[in-house]
Design an enzyme around this catalytic site. Structure first.
Site, PDB file in Angstrom:
ATOM      1  N   GLU A 276       0.846  -1.205   0.000  1.00 42.93           N
ATOM      2  CA  GLU A 276       0.000   0.000   0.000  1.00 42.93           C
ATOM      3  C   GLU A 276       0.878   1.250   0.000  1.00 42.93           C
ATOM      4  OE1 GLU A 276      -4.251  -1.033   1.864  1.00 42.93           O
ATOM      5  OE2 GLU A 276      -2.728  -0.624   3.387  1.00 42.93           O
TER       6      GLU A 276
ATOM      7  N   CYS B  78     -10.916   2.547   6.095  1.00 45.58           N
ATOM      8  CA  CYS B  78     -10.270   3.773   6.541  1.00 45.58           C
ATOM      9  C   CYS B  78     -10.608   4.971   5.662  1.00 45.58           C
ATOM     10  CB  CYS B  78      -8.763   3.572   6.601  1.00 45.58           C
ATOM     11  SG  CYS B  78      -8.058   2.884   5.086  1.00 45.58           S
TER      12      CYS B  78
END
Length: 807
Positions: free
Chosen positions: A331, A415
């Site tokens: 990520e 998130c």
């Protein structure tokens, strides 16, 4: 007809600050920061209560955020058990050991971020329904806190024996940081300190455990540092600032503790870091904290590291959309200029982190170039993270899609939805910066962003009224009035306006008289003394730009992107008859802009002409070769990148080849691909897009991944538009052992469709299972309308299919 020009994105130069001698990475954590030799401008942001975005672009986004996005987030927190987790934790604390916890170990943070976003909404839009709902949620949170201040529903209920055992993985401090930030925001918005007190008790608990002379450890995911600095500001208690500084300075000093290395920027002490590595969101949050600490106490080591990392990120590792972090495997970041388009990760949270870091740097240095970077991300790779309806969200933001992306309502790891909620609710604080004079009052105002609205600087008696159709039009009108009754003049405030880096030929006038603009660090001074009724007109020309990438960005060689003002454009199939992946945009293509109030909630589009391959047999009249160029003229419409995928799944591209020879020729065909499971925005059709992987661990090509499913039986299948003969299948497995949790499978087999039934083929031999190559199985030919691969995953492992070939 609009004029066009070419702008090339290449690396620039950066003046470095002098560096003082710093402790070695093998030394204990330094006891104090090094002092900087000079004072930084360290401007202040405008408080949220002092600005109202009363119309235009951001008013529409904030209204949607207030009426839909905040409620969509709360609804999903209810559906997924995130809110119930607090009730279950309270039951567990009361002695009910049957209590349950649902979801991931960091899910509490999503609730806190939603509350923070709701607080920003309440600060400017009192809403009794929202206030009562938030108060009820806060009551549940309070009941889930242990007497010593600890709060984390996952570890309280599901893993109490793991409490504080592995903060490099377990996100306890990450969740707590978001709790503290939410408590501060809610207190500032409403005056209610219930949530703030919960956060303070948690912070005091953390301070009793970690820091100099206590436990030596750092969180795997940065966030607590930002919260502690905010808590210091609001309480004045130095222990919170000291603990924040400890967590920053302890990073990279790994002796005697666990570490996740580069992934969490824990490979070197911060002052020794000179390029961005690891997880993108974590990196942004770390350097946001560094910026905050530098503004409080200038530090040459922090400044040098921040400048070096910013240069590396901005000039080598940022997408044209402002997105950052190209790789799914971490990520985050890979190597300079590695910016693939179709596999771009570019997480929404990472883009938000870039905005928040750059606006901090812009204030720290009083330099508009940082707001240029923040604006690029804000209007493109961040806003793409939420649908125009405000209730669907992107986690990843690719720059090319073959129809394999769609915004869902929520994610297991969610998130991004609450993060973009809080950003949009608080975006007004970025529009102006202020400097204070010797008397502590506002002496200078810097306009950073542009949108219709009203900003109050009451200590200087100044109100700035802004009117504009930005980002669709570059004309901005600033009108001055006094906030003090009976005072129409004598407002001695230096007023500066940011001249965006994309703009050439800016002009301005004050009360009809032209002002010569002489920008310093990107800000042009408009005047220093003001009276009620003064009017400034700022003109920022917005021609259509053809943007070329640095040639080291291999994915974009021979291609261009379109930009107008701060907005990057894309071609989407919903607007174009021809395939958007089958067009070339020659250098002489004519381009015009048009405001379409009927489209996508009102956007400016770019219309133009392009070339498409003339593949019809009759056009070739049986010839094998023809004189170049070979193509047919076609018209196209490009829309703002942030607005794509608001009309269903579609193909989309940001970068267009300038010649037909560079066209992307990967075609899946008129077939239907489905699978038992797919990871996030992947689709089953990825296995037949013609990609050629470098090896089984190649993250840069599309694939179908079954993670996080482990040890299960999964499948993928294709159904043809008409029967076809098949006699062999080749499969290239995805295996990222050593970096992830995917491994070549335990077994696999091929089935074909016979009527409505699936039957196993008569294979001529064993099914091979190997890495880094196509695994081929041959079988008795079948004529069928569908083929399925059934995969048995190894125990404790997942797998994926990068590509398959049917013969």
């Amino acid at each position: 007809m609009k004029t066009t020009s070419v702008l090339v994105l290449v690396a620039g130069s950066l003046l470095a600050c002098p560096v003082l001698a710093q402790p070695s990475s093998t030394d204990p954590v330094p006891a104090q920061a090094s002092q900087a030799s000079g004072r930084l401008p360290a401007l202040s942001s405008i408080p949220l209560r002092d600005i109202e975005l009363s119309g235009g672009f951001w008013k529409v986004r904030q209204d949607t955020n207030r009426t839909r996005t905040v409620w969509a987030n709360f609804e999903q927190c209810e559906k997924t058990g995130r809110l119930a987790n607090f009730e279950e934790a309270a039951k567990f604390i009361a002695g009910d050991k049957t209590a349950q916890n649902r979801g991931l170990l960091f899910n509490d943070s999503d609730v806190y971020k939603v509350l923070e976003g709701a607080a920003y909404i309440l600060a400017t839009n009192p809403d009794q329904k929202l206030r009562e709902y938030c108060d009820a949620v806060i009551k549940k949170i309070g009941a889930a806190q242990l007497p010593d201040g600890y709060i984390n529903t996952y570890h309280t209920v599901k893993a109490p024996d793991q409490r504080w055992k592995a903060i490099e993985h377990n996100h306890e401090l990450y969740c707590g940081g978001h709790l503290i930030e939410a408590g501060i925001a809610y207190f500032e918005a409403t005056g209610d300190r219930t949530l703030l007190d919960i956060g303070i008790r948690f912070a005091d608990h953390v301070d009793s455990l970690f820091g100099p002379g206590k436990r030596h450890a750092v969180p795997g995911h940065e966030e607590i540092e930002l919260a502690l600095i905010k808590l210091w500001r609001i309480t004045g208690q130095d222990k919170y600032l000291k603990l924040a500084r400890y967590f920053v300075d302890a990073r990279g000093h790994t002796k005697g503790r666990a570490t996740t290395g580069e992934y969490s920027q824990d490979h070197l002490p911060v002052r020794e870091q000179d390029h961005i590595v690891g997880h993108a969101v974590r990196g942004m949050y770390l350097f946001m904290a560094v910026a905050d600490l530098t503004a409080i106490q200038p530090d040459d080591g922090y400044i040098q590291a921040s400048d070096d990392v910013w240069f590396d990120l901005t000039h080598r590792k940022t997408y044209i959309t402002g997105g950052i972090g190209p790789s799914a495997h971490n990520e985050g970041f890979t190597t300079p200029y590695d910016l693939p388009n179709d596999t771009a990760y570019a997480e929404t949270c990472a883009g938000i982190g870039s905005v928040m870091w750059n606006q901090r740097l812009g204030r720290l240095y009083a330099d508009a170039k940082y707001f240029d970077v923040a604006e690029r991300a804000l209007y493109n790779g961040v806003l793409s993270g939420v649908s125009l309806s405000g209730d669907r969200f992107f986690y990843v933001n690719p720059l090319l899609s073959r129809g394999n992306h769609d915004r869902p309502e929520w994610y297991e790891c969610a998130c991004c939805p609450p993060n973009i909620l809080r950003l949009i609710a608080d975006v007004g604080t970025m529009f102006y910066s202020t400097a204070k004079g010797a008397d502590g009052k506002t002496s200078a105002v810097y306009a950073n962003f542009y949108n219709t609205g009203i900003a109050r600087f009451d200590d200087a008696g100044l109100i700035v009224h802004q009117k504009t159709d930005y980002p669709w039009d570059g004309r901005v009108t600033l009108s001055i009035s006094s906030s003090k009754a009976g005072n129409s003049g004598g407002m001695a405030v230096n007023l500066f306006a940011r001249i965006p880096g994309w703009c050439r030929g800016a002009s301005a006038s004050v009360n009809g008289k032209k002002v010569e603009l002489k920008p310093v660090n990107g800000y042009a001074k408009l005047g220093s003394s003001w009276r009620t009724g003064d009017e400034i007109v700022l003109d920022l020309p917005m021609p259509i730009e053809r943007i070329a990438a640095n040639p080291q960005v291999q994915a974009d060689v021979g291609r261009i992107a379109l930009q107008r003002g701060p907005v990057v454009y894309c071609l989407e199939s919903a607007d174009n008859k021809e395939s958007v992946l089958g067009m070339a945009l020659p250098p002489d293509s004519k381009l015009t802009s048009e405001l379409r109030t009927d489209l996508l909630s009102g956007v400016s589009v770019i219309n133009g002409s392009a070339l498409a391959p003339d593949a019809q047999p009759e056009a070739w009249k049986g010839e094998l070769y023809r004189a170049a160029p070979v193509g047919k003229p076609v018209s196209f419409t490009a829309i703002p990148y942030f607005a794509w995928n608001n009309r269903g799944r579609s193909t989309m591209t940001v970068w267009l080849p300038e010649s037909l020879g560079l066209l992307n020729t990967k075609v899946i065909g008129p077939h239907t691909y489905t699978s038992s499971f797919r990871f996030r925005d992947e689709v089953a059709g990825n296995i037949a897009d013609g990609s050629t992987p470098k090896n089984s661990g190649d993250y840069d090509v599309p694939r179908l991944t079954f993670w996080p499913h482990k040890g299960t039986t999964e499948w993928a299948q294709v159904e043809f538009d008409k029967p076809r003969k098949v006699s062999s299948v080749e499969v290239y497995w995805f295996d990222d052992t050593g970096r992830g949790e995917c491994k070549i499978p335990q077994s696999w087999k091929i089935l074909y469709k016979d009527g409505d039934a699936w039957k196993e083929v008569a294979a001529s031999g064993a099914y091979p299972i190997e890495k880094d190559k196509f695994c081929r199985v041959e079988f008795s030919p079948v004529r069928t309308t569908g083929v399925k691969i059934e995969v048995g995953l190894q125990e404790g492992w997942s797998t994926g299919v990068i590509e398959w070939k049917l013969r």
